[in-house]
Write a protein that holds these residues in place. Structure first.
Motif, PDB file in Angstrom:
ATOM      1  N   GLN A 295       0.856  -1.193   0.000  1.00  0.00           N
ATOM      2  CA  GLN A 295       0.000   0.000   0.000  1.00  0.00           C
ATOM      3  C   GLN A 295       0.884   1.233   0.000  1.00  0.00           C
ATOM      4  N   GLN A 296       0.989   1.882  -1.163  1.00  0.00           N
ATOM      5  CA  GLN A 296       1.959   2.959  -1.334  1.00  0.00           C
ATOM      6  C   GLN A 296       1.767   4.105  -0.338  1.00  0.00           C
ATOM      7  N   GLU A 297       0.524   4.354   0.075  1.00  0.00           N
ATOM      8  CA  GLU A 297       0.251   5.445   1.029  1.00  0.00           C
ATOM      9  C   GLU A 297       1.032   5.251   2.319  1.00  0.00           C
ATOM     10  N   LEU A 298       1.221   4.011   2.705  1.00  0.00           N
ATOM     11  CA  LEU A 298       1.978   3.762   3.941  1.00  0.00           C
ATOM     12  C   LEU A 298       3.428   4.205   3.768  1.00  0.00           C
ATOM     13  N   TYR A 299       3.996   3.891   2.617  1.00  0.00           N
ATOM     14  CA  TYR A 299       5.382   4.310   2.382  1.00  0.00           C
ATOM     15  C   TYR A 299       5.489   5.833   2.287  1.00  0.00           C
ATOM     16  N   GLU A 300       4.459   6.451   1.725  1.00  0.00           N
ATOM     17  CA  GLU A 300       4.475   7.913   1.644  1.00  0.00           C
ATOM     18  C   GLU A 300       4.447   8.551   3.046  1.00  0.00           C
ATOM     19  N   ALA A 301       3.682   7.965   3.932  1.00  0.00           N
ATOM     20  CA  ALA A 301       3.655   8.460   5.317  1.00  0.00           C
ATOM     21  C   ALA A 301       5.024   8.260   5.976  1.00  0.00           C
ATOM     22  N   LEU A 302       5.693   7.179   5.621  1.00  0.00           N
ATOM     23  CA  LEU A 302       7.035   6.925   6.160  1.00  0.00           C
ATOM     24  C   LEU A 302       8.029   7.963   5.638  1.00  0.00           C
TER      25      LEU A 302
ATOM     26  N   LYS B  93      11.719   7.222  16.435  1.00  0.00           N
ATOM     27  CA  LYS B  93      11.284   8.530  15.952  1.00  0.00           C
ATOM     28  C   LYS B  93      10.450   8.390  14.688  1.00  0.00           C
ATOM     29  N   THR B  94      10.920   7.554  13.766  1.00  0.00           N
ATOM     30  CA  THR B  94      10.173   7.395  12.504  1.00  0.00           C
ATOM     31  C   THR B  94       8.780   6.832  12.756  1.00  0.00           C
ATOM     32  N   LEU B  95       8.705   5.805  13.605  1.00  0.00           N
ATOM     33  CA  LEU B  95       7.385   5.215  13.870  1.00  0.00           C
ATOM     34  C   LEU B  95       6.465   6.252  14.498  1.00  0.00           C
ATOM     35  N   PHE B  96       7.032   7.065  15.390  1.00  0.00           N
ATOM     36  CA  PHE B  96       6.214   8.108  16.013  1.00  0.00           C
ATOM     37  C   PHE B  96       5.655   9.067  14.955  1.00  0.00           C
ATOM     38  N   TYR B  97       6.526   9.619  14.111  1.00  0.00           N
ATOM     39  CA  TYR B  97       6.057  10.595  13.118  1.00  0.00           C
ATOM     40  C   TYR B  97       5.196   9.935  12.047  1.00  0.00           C
ATOM     41  N   PHE B  98       5.475   8.665  11.766  1.00  0.00           N
ATOM     42  CA  PHE B  98       4.627   7.910  10.839  1.00  0.00           C
ATOM     43  C   PHE B  98       3.207   7.798  11.398  1.00  0.00           C
ATOM     44  N   VAL B  99       3.117   7.401  12.652  1.00  0.00           N
ATOM     45  CA  VAL B  99       1.797   7.242  13.280  1.00  0.00           C
ATOM     46  C   VAL B  99       1.099   8.600  13.394  1.00  0.00           C
TER      47      VAL B  99
END
Ligand code: BES
Ligand code: MN
Ligand code: ZN
Length: 497
Positions: free
Chosen positions: A392-399, A484-490
């Motif tokens: 799901q490309q949207e997930l990578y975009e959020a990352l 940090k990435t997971l935080f900003y991703f979420v």
């Protein structure tokens, strides 16, 4: 640690003045007492000092003292789009300068920097978080602990913000969540057993205010998590299934983001035993779970308006009379059978069951798994970027959005069917190794089989969990990567709903 914004320099504190190349020092006239200003101006002229990158100038203002009073810190040429990540590097340099000079209290002349950065709240938050990250040291097993402590930093500026105490406090807690992930990974495997990981998750839940459930081996068996049990059964350290809940969006109880972290407290390889050299580093094979625990703390701390349920299938991969073997055919919670090609491809087995548990038992609607999964990830991208796969490309975009604030880097890999075919077995539904070629992709696509067509993203942090070339805000050993990435991703996911 105290952080403040103030117009006036505190006397007797070290003064750090960071500035870009070609900086006009007169800009700061209002912020520096006239006497000191003159001395600095004279130094700048005499030395033709021009704030070049990493150019340091120590100035001893009060000659009666041994200590250096003033440090000019050259930041080099100013980049056109001065980024959040760059600002973190500057804060880390300032902290490390203070530490090197054993300064317990510092003034940082900051008016011009805040103006460049743009946002005073974000500035002070990032300062607090970075200083906290910098302050970590793995000294648990030394008789003599680290002595240095930065007690107070005063950022000299006219700008103020009302809720500074709360902003700073929250950011320090964020930094501590990152440091917690480092500590979990740095602790040796004799200490950081599956039981201890569960205890630490529970303790973290108590202090950061999120709910934690822990299941023992009997319970895990009763859930039908056969793949997980097969990996765990070779060790006398019993497995623990850990579930953590952040219920930030109670009005949408059926929207739940699942975070799945690999939690191998140690990975010997099992009967496909790893070479002795470097095996000790496999205490870090629970870095995915550390990232997830740290992220849950940060997410809960920020009260993000989203439901997140994290699952960690913690266990140890050892050899014994009970251990699983190459050639075994085992079951999974999802009902797919797996031919064991290598007992060292254990992570995907534990994760497959953790993902299915997250879907079936916890009703998660989207999944992100994070794991020190393959040596091939280290070969492909080294310690610079973590490979990512998604359906799901949207997930990578959020990352990618998260990267801008995390100072952590990722790279997407392809998911062609040719790669998925590598996981086909002639005797079972799947095999647990697709071979040496494209090892990171086949491992990821093995996991995709257990996402049941839900939006899913996989992050392989095998190359990122530990470092011997730490960034300015890190230390040798565990990096706390992806908290940090997971935080900003979420955070991004919570905003784009
Ligand atoms: N935990 C390792 C992967 C790893 C390697 C993490 C280096 C950190 C640094 C994983 O369980 C593993 O052993 N993977 C095997 C898979 C293979 C047998 C298909 C690997 O990568 O060699
Ligand atoms: Mn392994
Ligand atoms: Zn492993």
């Amino acid at each position: 640690m105290k952080l403040q914004l103030n117009e006036k320099i505190q006397s007797n504190f070290l003064v750090v003045i960071p500035a870009w190349q070609d900086f006009d020092f007169n800009e700061l006239k209002a912020f520096i007492p006239a006497g000191i200003f003159k001395v600095i101006e004279a130094w700048i002229q005499k030395k033709e000092y021009n704030w070049k990158s990493d150019e340091l100038q120590y100035i001893n203002f009060n000659n009666a003292k041994e200590d250096k009073d003033i440090i000019l810190l050259g930041l080099g040429e100013k980049k056109e789009n001065f980024s959040y990540n760059q600002m973190q590097g500057i804060f880390a340099d300032i902290y490390n300068l203070a530490k090197k000079n054993k300064a317990k209290e510092i003034n940082v002349i900051a008016e011009h920097l805040i103006a460049d950065f743009g946002n005073v709240e974000e500035f002070i938050q990032l300062a607090a978080q970075t200083f906290e990250e910098c302050s970590y040291e793995f000294d648990t097993y030394f008789e003599k602990k680290q002595e240095y402590l930065l007690k107070k930093a005063v950022f000299i500026s006219k700008k103020t913000t009302e809720n500074i105490i709360e902003l700073v406090q929250n950011s320090l807690l964020f930094g501590q969540a990152i440091n917690l992930a480092k500590q979990l990974v740095n602790e040796p495997a004799n200490e950081m057993t599956p039981r201890k990981i569960a205890e630490m998750a529970q303790k973290t839940g108590n202090s950061y205010d999120f709910e934690v459930k822990v299941y023992d081996e009997k319970k895990i068996s009763s859930f039908g998590m056969d793949a997980y049990i097969n990996v765990a059964k070779g060790s006398d350290n019993q497995p623990r299934l850990i579930v953590m809940y952040h219920k930030g969006d109670p009005s949408n109880p059926h929207d739940i983001l699942g975070l799945i972290g690999k939690g191998l407290s140690f990975d010997s390889g099992g009967y496909n035993i790893k070479p002795g050299e470097g095996m000790g580093a496999m205490k870090s094979d629970m870095a995915g779970s550390a990232a997830v625990i740290g992220a849950m703390a940060a997410i809960s701390n920020a009260k993000l308006p989203i439901n997140v349920t994290a699952v960690v299938a913690a266990c140890e991969n050892l050899i014994s009379g009970r251990a699983y073997r190459p050639g075994d055919i085992i079951n999974t919670m999802a009902g797919k059978t797996v031919e064991i090609i290598s007992t060292d491809a254990e992570g995907r087995l534990t994760l497959a069951d953790a993902m299915h548990f997250a879907i079936k038992h916890e009703r998660v609607t989207q999944l992100v798994d994070i794991a020190t999964l393959t040596g091939a990830a280290v070969v492909a991208l080294g310690g610079t970027r973590a490979p990512v796969l998604t359906n799901q490309q949207e997930l990578y975009e959020a990352l990618q959005y998260a990267e801008k604030y995390s100072n952590e880097k990722y790279w997407q890999l392809p998911t062609d069917e040719e790669y998925a075919n590598l996981n086909k077995s002639t005797v079972a539904d799947l095999k647990n190794s697709g071979g040496r070629m494209a090892g990171t992709i086949s491992a990821g696509l093995f996991l995709r089989e257990f996402a049941q067509d839900r939006p899913w993203m996989h992050i392989d942090i095998a190359g990122m969990a530990m470092t011997d070339k730490p960034k300015a805000w890190q230390q040798k050993g565990a990096t706390g990567f992806a908290v940090k990435t997971l935080f900003y991703f979420v955070k991004k996911m919570s905003e784009s709903k």
